[in-house]
Motif scaffolding. Structure first.
Motif, mmCIF file in Angstrom:
data_model
loop_
_atom_site.group_PDB
_atom_site.id
_atom_site.type_symbol
_atom_site.label_atom_id
_atom_site.label_comp_id
_atom_site.label_asym_id
_atom_site.label_seq_id
_atom_site.Cartn_x
_atom_site.Cartn_y
_atom_site.Cartn_z
ATOM 1 N N TYR A 62 26.483 -45.845 32.702
ATOM 2 C CA TYR A 62 27.811 -45.582 32.502
ATOM 3 C C TYR A 62 28.033 -46.489 31.306
ATOM 4 O O TYR A 62 28.879 -46.139 30.379
ATOM 5 C CB TYR A 62 28.668 -45.817 33.757
ATOM 6 N N HIS A 63 27.880 -47.774 31.400
ATOM 7 C CA HIS A 63 28.017 -48.835 30.333
ATOM 8 C C HIS A 63 26.598 -49.663 30.331
ATOM 9 O O HIS A 63 25.776 -49.366 31.238
ATOM 10 C CB HIS A 63 29.084 -49.733 30.919
ATOM 11 N N GLU A 64 26.816 -50.488 29.452
ATOM 12 C CA GLU A 64 25.395 -51.128 28.929
ATOM 13 C C GLU A 64 25.250 -52.345 30.153
ATOM 14 O O GLU A 64 26.016 -52.790 30.817
ATOM 15 C CB GLU A 64 25.471 -51.716 27.841
ATOM 16 N N VAL A 65 23.884 -52.514 30.166
ATOM 17 C CA VAL A 65 23.130 -53.596 31.099
ATOM 18 C C VAL A 65 22.680 -54.652 30.254
ATOM 19 O O VAL A 65 22.226 -54.106 29.110
ATOM 20 C CB VAL A 65 22.311 -52.852 32.304
ATOM 21 N N ASP A 66 22.205 -55.577 30.903
ATOM 22 C CA ASP A 66 21.508 -56.751 30.362
ATOM 23 C C ASP A 66 19.820 -56.538 30.774
ATOM 24 O O ASP A 66 19.567 -56.725 31.628
ATOM 25 C CB ASP A 66 21.830 -58.123 30.763
ATOM 26 N N PRO A 67 19.079 -55.708 29.944
ATOM 27 C CA PRO A 67 17.364 -55.558 30.166
ATOM 28 C C PRO A 67 16.789 -56.854 30.611
ATOM 29 O O PRO A 67 15.729 -56.889 31.065
ATOM 30 C CB PRO A 67 17.044 -54.878 29.163
ATOM 31 N N GLU A 68 17.540 -58.084 30.198
ATOM 32 C CA GLU A 68 16.604 -59.373 30.376
ATOM 33 C C GLU A 68 16.818 -59.785 31.916
ATOM 34 O O GLU A 68 16.192 -60.599 32.082
ATOM 35 C CB GLU A 68 17.059 -60.320 29.208
ATOM 36 N N LYS A 69 17.809 -59.390 32.316
ATOM 37 C CA LYS A 69 18.464 -59.934 33.777
ATOM 38 C C LYS A 69 17.996 -58.717 34.691
ATOM 39 O O LYS A 69 18.982 -58.455 35.290
ATOM 40 C CB LYS A 69 19.666 -60.419 33.733
ATOM 41 N N VAL A 70 16.646 -58.388 34.935
ATOM 42 C CA VAL A 70 16.296 -57.234 35.965
ATOM 43 C C VAL A 70 15.472 -57.962 36.810
ATOM 44 O O VAL A 70 14.531 -58.822 36.514
ATOM 45 C CB VAL A 70 15.809 -56.191 35.208
ATOM 46 N N SER A 71 15.756 -57.899 38.184
ATOM 47 C CA SER A 71 14.734 -58.231 39.230
ATOM 48 C C SER A 71 14.488 -57.057 39.934
ATOM 49 O O SER A 71 15.163 -56.088 40.307
ATOM 50 C CB SER A 71 15.260 -59.515 39.937
ATOM 51 N N SER A 72 13.065 -57.032 40.638
ATOM 52 C CA SER A 72 12.865 -55.992 41.569
ATOM 53 C C SER A 72 12.349 -56.323 42.678
ATOM 54 O O SER A 72 11.502 -57.546 42.730
ATOM 55 C CB SER A 72 12.189 -54.741 40.767
ATOM 56 N N LYS A 73 12.419 -55.719 43.993
ATOM 57 C CA LYS A 73 11.573 -56.267 45.253
ATOM 58 C C LYS A 73 11.192 -55.025 45.740
ATOM 59 O O LYS A 73 11.925 -54.071 45.854
ATOM 60 C CB LYS A 73 12.145 -57.211 45.965
#
Length: 184
Positions: A62-73
Motif C-alpha cells: 500500500y505504501h513503500e517499505v525499507d527493503p534493507e530492514k527485513v527479517s524472516s523466521k
C-alpha cells in the motif's frame, strides 16, 4: 509444466504496527525464495508435504517499505517476515494496493494491534483476567476479600429446603421410624 505443478498463491496473513508490517506465509515450504523491494513482496516455495503444490505470490504494498530492514523466521508451519515501513505513521487501511479482495490474504489477529494500542508505555490488555490482575489493589490474595472466606462463622444447612421427597419423609418421621429405601 505439468498441469498439477501450476503455481498457486499460498495462504498469507498480515498484521501491522506503526512502523512495520508482518507478512506470514501460512504453509510449510521448502525451496524458498523471497524478495522485498520498496513496493513489492515476492515469495516462491514448494509445499513440504506435496511437492506438486508450488506457491508463488507478489504483493504490491500500500505504501513503500525499507527493503534493507527485513527479517524472516521459519516457525515450522509458517514463515514470518517482519518488514519495516519506509515511514512510520498512520496505519495502512490495507496491505496491498489491490482494489479487489485477494482470496488468499487475511488479517492475522493474533499479531494485530490497533493504532490506539501502539503506545509503548501502556500495558497490554490480556483479556478479562489480565485486567483483573493488573487492577489497583494488589495481588490475588486481596482480590477475594469480599467473599469473607476466612470468617469463623458456622455454616448451617438448617434453612436450606429439601431437594427430594425422601428427605422430607425422613424429617417428618421419627429417628426410629425410618425404613431403609434402596437408592434408585
Amino acid at each position: 509444466l505439468h498441469p498439477r505443478c501450476s503455481l498457486i498463491p499460498p495462504p498469507v496473513s498480515w498484521a501491522q504496527r506503526n512502523d512495520l508490517v508482518y507478512v506470514i506465509i501460512d504453509v510449510e515450504c521448502k525451496d524458498i525464495e523471497h524478495k522485498v523491494t520498496e513496493k513489492t513482496f515476492t515469495f516462491k516455495g514448494v509445499n513440504v508435504l506435496d511437492a506438486s503444490k508450488k506457491y508463488e505470490v507478489t504483493l504490491n504494498f500500500y505504501h513503500e517499505v525499507d527493503p534493507e530492514k527485513v527479517s524472516s523466521k521459519n516457525i515450522g508451519r509458517c514463515l514470518e517476515f517482519t518488514i519495516y515501513k519506509k515511514e512510520a505513521g498512520p496505519f495502512w487501511p490495507s496491505l496491498t494496493t489491490d482494489k479487489t479482495k485477494l482470496h488468499f490474504l487475511k488479517a492475522n489477529f493474533a499479531k494485530w494491534r490497533d493504532e490506539s494500542d501502539d503506545e509503548e508505555g501502556e500495558p497490554k490488555d490480556n483479556g478479562m483476567f489480565g485486567n483483573f490482575l493488573n487492577s489497583p489493589g494488589g495481588d490475588w490474595n486481596n482480590k477475594f476479600d469480599d467473599f469473607n472466606v476466612d470468617d469463623e462463622e458456622e455454616d448451617s444447612d438448617d434453612n436450606i429446603p429439601s431437594l427430594s421427597q425422601n428427605d422430607e419423609d425422613e424429617e417428618e418421621g421419627g429417628e426410629g421410624d425410618k425404613e431403609k429405601k434402596p437408592a434408585a
